[in-house]
Design a protein around this motif. Sequence first.
Motif, PDB file in Angstrom:
ATOM      1  N   GLU A 190       0.953  -1.337  -0.021  1.00 18.77           N
ATOM      2  CA  GLU A 190      -0.048  -0.019   0.087  1.00 18.77           C
ATOM      3  C   GLU A 190       0.914   1.248  -0.071  1.00 18.77           C
ATOM      4  OE1 GLU A 190      -3.810  -0.147   2.233  1.00 18.77           O
ATOM      5  OE2 GLU A 190      -2.535  -1.495   3.481  1.00 18.77           O
ATOM      6  N   LYS A 191       0.505   2.070  -0.582  1.00 21.86           N
ATOM      7  CA  LYS A 191       1.153   3.813  -0.615  1.00 21.86           C
ATOM      8  C   LYS A 191       0.886   4.378   0.747  1.00 21.86           C
ATOM      9  CE  LYS A 191       2.330   3.502  -4.951  1.00 21.86           C
ATOM     10  NZ  LYS A 191       3.640   3.427  -5.451  1.00 21.86           N
ATOM     11  N   ALA A 192       1.752   5.183   1.070  1.00 22.60           N
ATOM     12  CA  ALA A 192       1.862   5.932   2.216  1.00 22.60           C
ATOM     13  C   ALA A 192       0.589   6.827   2.479  1.00 22.60           C
ATOM     14  CB  ALA A 192       2.967   6.914   2.301  1.00 22.60           C
ATOM     15  N   GLU A 193       0.040   7.340   1.360  1.00 22.01           N
ATOM     16  CA  GLU A 193      -1.078   8.371   1.381  1.00 22.01           C
ATOM     17  C   GLU A 193      -2.354   7.489   1.595  1.00 22.01           C
ATOM     18  OE1 GLU A 193       0.215   7.963  -2.907  1.00 22.01           O
ATOM     19  OE2 GLU A 193       1.067   8.535  -0.814  1.00 22.01           O
ATOM     20  N   GLU A 194      -2.294   6.262   1.483  1.00 23.86           N
ATOM     21  CA  GLU A 194      -3.451   5.430   1.608  1.00 23.86           C
ATOM     22  C   GLU A 194      -3.711   4.887   2.928  1.00 23.86           C
ATOM     23  OE1 GLU A 194      -3.217   3.199  -2.843  1.00 23.86           O
ATOM     24  OE2 GLU A 194      -2.642   2.125  -1.305  1.00 23.86           O
ATOM     25  N   VAL A 195      -2.605   4.916   3.929  1.00 24.81           N
ATOM     26  CA  VAL A 195      -2.655   4.488   5.155  1.00 24.81           C
ATOM     27  C   VAL A 195      -2.686   5.229   6.129  1.00 24.81           C
ATOM     28  CG1 VAL A 195      -1.815   2.148   4.430  1.00 24.81           C
ATOM     29  CG2 VAL A 195      -0.171   3.918   5.018  1.00 24.81           C
ATOM     30  N   ALA A 196      -2.441   6.660   5.859  1.00 23.99           N
ATOM     31  CA  ALA A 196      -2.335   7.660   6.850  1.00 23.99           C
ATOM     32  C   ALA A 196      -3.479   7.776   7.661  1.00 23.99           C
ATOM     33  CB  ALA A 196      -2.160   9.010   6.238  1.00 23.99           C
ATOM     34  N   ARG A 235      -0.447  -9.064   4.680  1.00 23.53           N
ATOM     35  CA  ARG A 235      -0.376  -7.850   3.734  1.00 23.53           C
ATOM     36  C   ARG A 235      -1.650  -7.572   3.251  1.00 23.53           C
ATOM     37  NH1 ARG A 235       4.159 -11.410   1.926  1.00 23.53           N
ATOM     38  NH2 ARG A 235       6.113 -10.305   2.210  1.00 23.53           N
ATOM     39  N   ARG A 236      -1.857  -6.646   2.234  1.00 16.04           N
ATOM     40  CA  ARG A 236      -3.146  -5.969   1.945  1.00 16.04           C
ATOM     41  C   ARG A 236      -3.702  -7.315   1.183  1.00 16.04           C
ATOM     42  NH1 ARG A 236      -3.963  -0.952  -2.168  1.00 16.04           N
ATOM     43  NH2 ARG A 236      -6.197  -0.722  -2.208  1.00 16.04           N
ATOM     44  N   ASN A 237      -3.010  -8.065   0.559  1.00 18.83           N
ATOM     45  CA  ASN A 237      -3.707  -9.051  -0.432  1.00 18.83           C
ATOM     46  C   ASN A 237      -4.209 -10.191   0.521  1.00 18.83           C
ATOM     47  OD1 ASN A 237      -1.229 -10.152   0.152  1.00 18.83           O
ATOM     48  ND2 ASN A 237      -0.867 -10.132  -2.144  1.00 18.83           N
ATOM     49  N   GLY A 238      -3.954 -10.149   1.925  1.00 15.27           N
ATOM     50  CA  GLY A 238      -4.256 -11.257   2.528  1.00 15.27           C
ATOM     51  C   GLY A 238      -3.238 -12.346   2.956  1.00 15.27           C
ATOM     52  N   GLU A 239      -1.963 -12.257   2.291  1.00 17.79           N
ATOM     53  CA  GLU A 239      -0.983 -13.171   2.223  1.00 17.79           C
ATOM     54  C   GLU A 239      -0.226 -12.949   3.602  1.00 17.79           C
ATOM     55  OE1 GLU A 239       3.410 -13.931   0.266  1.00 17.79           O
ATOM     56  OE2 GLU A 239       1.850 -12.514  -0.803  1.00 17.79           O
ATOM     57  N   ARG A 240      -0.045 -14.058   4.075  1.00 14.01           N
ATOM     58  CA  ARG A 240       0.781 -14.043   5.455  1.00 14.01           C
ATOM     59  C   ARG A 240       2.222 -14.354   5.200  1.00 14.01           C
ATOM     60  NH1 ARG A 240      -3.053 -16.116   9.629  1.00 14.01           N
ATOM     61  NH2 ARG A 240      -1.146 -17.318  10.698  1.00 14.01           N
ATOM     62  N   PHE A 241       3.010 -13.614   6.342  1.00 16.47           N
ATOM     63  CA  PHE A 241       4.470 -13.817   6.064  1.00 16.47           C
ATOM     64  C   PHE A 241       5.145 -13.589   7.631  1.00 16.47           C
ATOM     65  CE2 PHE A 241       3.499  -9.149   5.893  1.00 16.47           C
ATOM     66  CZ  PHE A 241       4.807  -8.601   6.716  1.00 16.47           C
TER      67      PHE A 241
END
Length: 1005
Positions: A190-196, A235-241
Amino acid sequence: MDNKRGPRRILVVHDQPLERGRLCRLLAREAGRVIHEAETEEEGRQLYCEYLHDCVVIEHGARGLDAIEFVAELKRRLGETSLPIILLVEPEFEVSALRVLKMGAQDYVLKTRVEEDLPFAVETMMGQGVLRRQILEHRRDLELGARALKESEERYRVLVEGVTDYAIVMLDPEGRIISWNIGAERLYGEKAEEVAGEPFSRYFTEEGNARGEPARGLAIAERDGRFVEEGWRVRRNGERFLAHLSITPLRDEEGKLRGFATVTRDVTERMRAQSEILVLNARLERRLRRINALRRIDMAIASGRDLGEILSVVVQQARTELGVDAAAILLSDSDKGGLRLGAASGFPDALTSAIEGGSTGLARRVVRSGYTLHVPDLAHLLTPEPRLPQWLQAGFTAYHAIPLTVEDRVLGVMECFHRIPTRPESEWLDFLRILARQASIAVEHVALFESLRASNAQLGLAYDATIECLSRALDLRDHETEGHSRRVTDLTVRLGRKMGLSALELVQVRRGALLHDIGKLGVPDKILLKPEPLTEEEWVAMRQHPTFAVEILGPIEFLRPALEIPYAHHERFDGKGYPRGLAGTEIPLAARLFAVVDVWDALTNDRPYRKAWPAEQALDHIRSLAGTHFDPRVVAAFLELIEQYAKAGEPGPEAEPAAPASCPQPAAPGSARPIMPGSSPILIAADAAELAAALAGMIESQGYSCTMAMTLEEAARALDSSPIEIVFIARSTHGGWGDDLVRRDRGTTSRAPTYSIVVSEAVSGAGLPSSLYDDLVTGPLSPAEIVFRIERARRTLELKRELLARSVDAHRLADELRKRDERLRDLAAKDYVTGLANRRQFLELLDTYMAMSARRSEPISLVVLDLDYFRSYNEEYGHAAGDEVLRETAGVLKRVVRRNDVAARHGGEEFAILLSPCDRETAKRVAERIRDQLSVVAWPNRSITASMGIATCSEAPWDCETLLADADHALTVAKRRGRDRATHYDDLARQGARSLSLAGPAAGV
């Protein structure tokens, strides 16, 4: 440096040393001052910038100095408008000094009033300097602080925003996102402006949020100053790490919490790699243990131990490294047609005796098929196996058997047992095959060694038997001395033993004594067999027989050590003997021993020209010849030996009854000599019927059968169609076809050899080519003479056949021994890892090549190559990977070097390449090609480089050790200069020979 509390510093700039010294002494009258001197403007500027002097005294208006330029440059460097500078000017330059004051100088003093005005001006200037220096230092500190702050902010911005491997996220005190960097965008998607303004907890898993992990982490960080953990993120797409998270609180100057800084890194691959590394480490440790096991087996084979001990090491290593409960090796038994126990480990005592394999069972099946057998569960075995009940009783449930093969020959079988059902992995099976191969090599090695030892023994026996047969044949040639060789041989050996000769020396003495008259083969029969005394010319020919012995036996390397007796047994102690006239101890000891024994045997046995002497008379004669003919020490030992046997009452060396010198008496009239079973008829070849009939009558009257041939064609047909061994050739045929018949007969190899006897009425038989015939009968014939000649011919033919058979056996054994020696030499000359020549073979070839190069005056070069950091490569990736590097390097060398060059593994990771002929520049190019080839190899783990030392020998002295030392020295320099380079010794010699500094600049090819 704190100038406020330190001494006052004054700088004097003047280009005249005398005047500068006078000024320094004038200003140094006051205590607490440090005077610095400068001769040029640049030197003065450097000193002032370094120490910030309280006062600078500089001459203005002189030819060497320019105060205007000095002040202008200081202002440019320091950025100051006023400088503590006092000018020294001539009255005529006072106007120019005012200009310098406007530029920033503080005062000037006329040179005419230096003594009166300069100390006061300096003291005034220094009083103002304290405040000025404080201001300057404060301003400098402010500027440095501002610059450092700016640089720190820039570094932080670049660090945070430019980091791509780490997600750096700034949070407010409530845990909401304020900003994040490019690494966070990549990690979370995700971009910085999307999560502020979004809560940081959105990137935790549902399970983590349910357990309150985000809030707990922030609370611990605020309390302890830092929080670190590893856990699963989304992550945003649901992937776990799997992530490594670090949280640090941010506070203001008053300690109030302003937010949090979080650093997150994806460690999924790292954890996976760590798991793989653990698996690889375990595998490498297992392989290292197995390599050490193979090394222990190799050491057992090389140590020359008994086969049973070597196989015991193999089965013990099989139990340890394969993890089996028991192991056994069964060897093929050609005598019994089954298998016999070679070694066993892990079996109960009651079962060890039952391990022997018979003609049936699994082990025999493996031997017949040549394939590996695996039985995962013996309880369900359907194949008949006599040993199965004992196996099950011992608790064995799984069975593995592998054949021991060498060149498609099965030497035995190796059995392994488990007490739990198992299905082996490929790596386990690979090591089982390696152990089986090592066991096969051990069996073959021991068998080859035993066979070689037996062949050597058989060959020695064959040689000795051949020598004895040849000695008997020589005695038969001169029937008057028949048995002489055997008697003198036995007595000479006894005398040599009494004189303290070793067992090895006695072997050569025995052979030399048996062949002492071998040179008489070169003496014509008409001289050797002449019953009358020899003429002077005939004695000259007879005395050549020691020289003939050297010509006959010299080419035979095996018999060269035995030449001392055949060549020197006619030498005399006083130097009057022949053929070389040796004297005293110049005569070999073996020949001195034999000379005494030879005379003793001749005197104590009958000869045609005299009867045997009594023993006492013979001993007195030998005693009288001590010091002239014989060595006195040898005579004394011989007399003691004879006395010992006389006291013991043993026949010992006493003379044996000699065969009668006269011919055998003819058979009684009417009584026929019985023909021996299998005996062949005698051929009479004559072109005169009367002569043939008379000769046939005498032969048949003695009980022998014969046939006659009156022409060459008839004689040839008789030889081809009948098993004829003895041919009588009448004298009259010599002028016709007698010689042609013998030549034709001797040129035929498909028939057994014949014995040719020439019958001549002439007394001497002069004119006959004695080299063609085996025997000569001259003068009137008698039946007794005929019988004697026939019997001697048959004994000679029997000896020839025996000698031929033994010679064939000796040649066969020698050929087999040569082949095995070649095989052993080939194995001993090769490096088992790379297939190149090993160090020993390389040094031998180096000696040969150096000799050839010296003879041809051609240059020869040596390249010594060492793989860089190979020891660390072995430690990091294992010895198996290291062996692959060695083999690949050997392949590179084989591709690069020429056909007539030699590449060898010199030891460890070091190789040597011998280039002949090859000059210095060509050797450099070869080294560069090797480096180029190594650089393009697709190494599996990391790149491999090599350092090389080169040396060239193009003129005398041609010395191998010097060439090796020069190349090794060049290699040492190459490695200390950074490795991955090639250095030639000649280049070092031009820079200072061996005293060259190894820390100098790099100088590769």
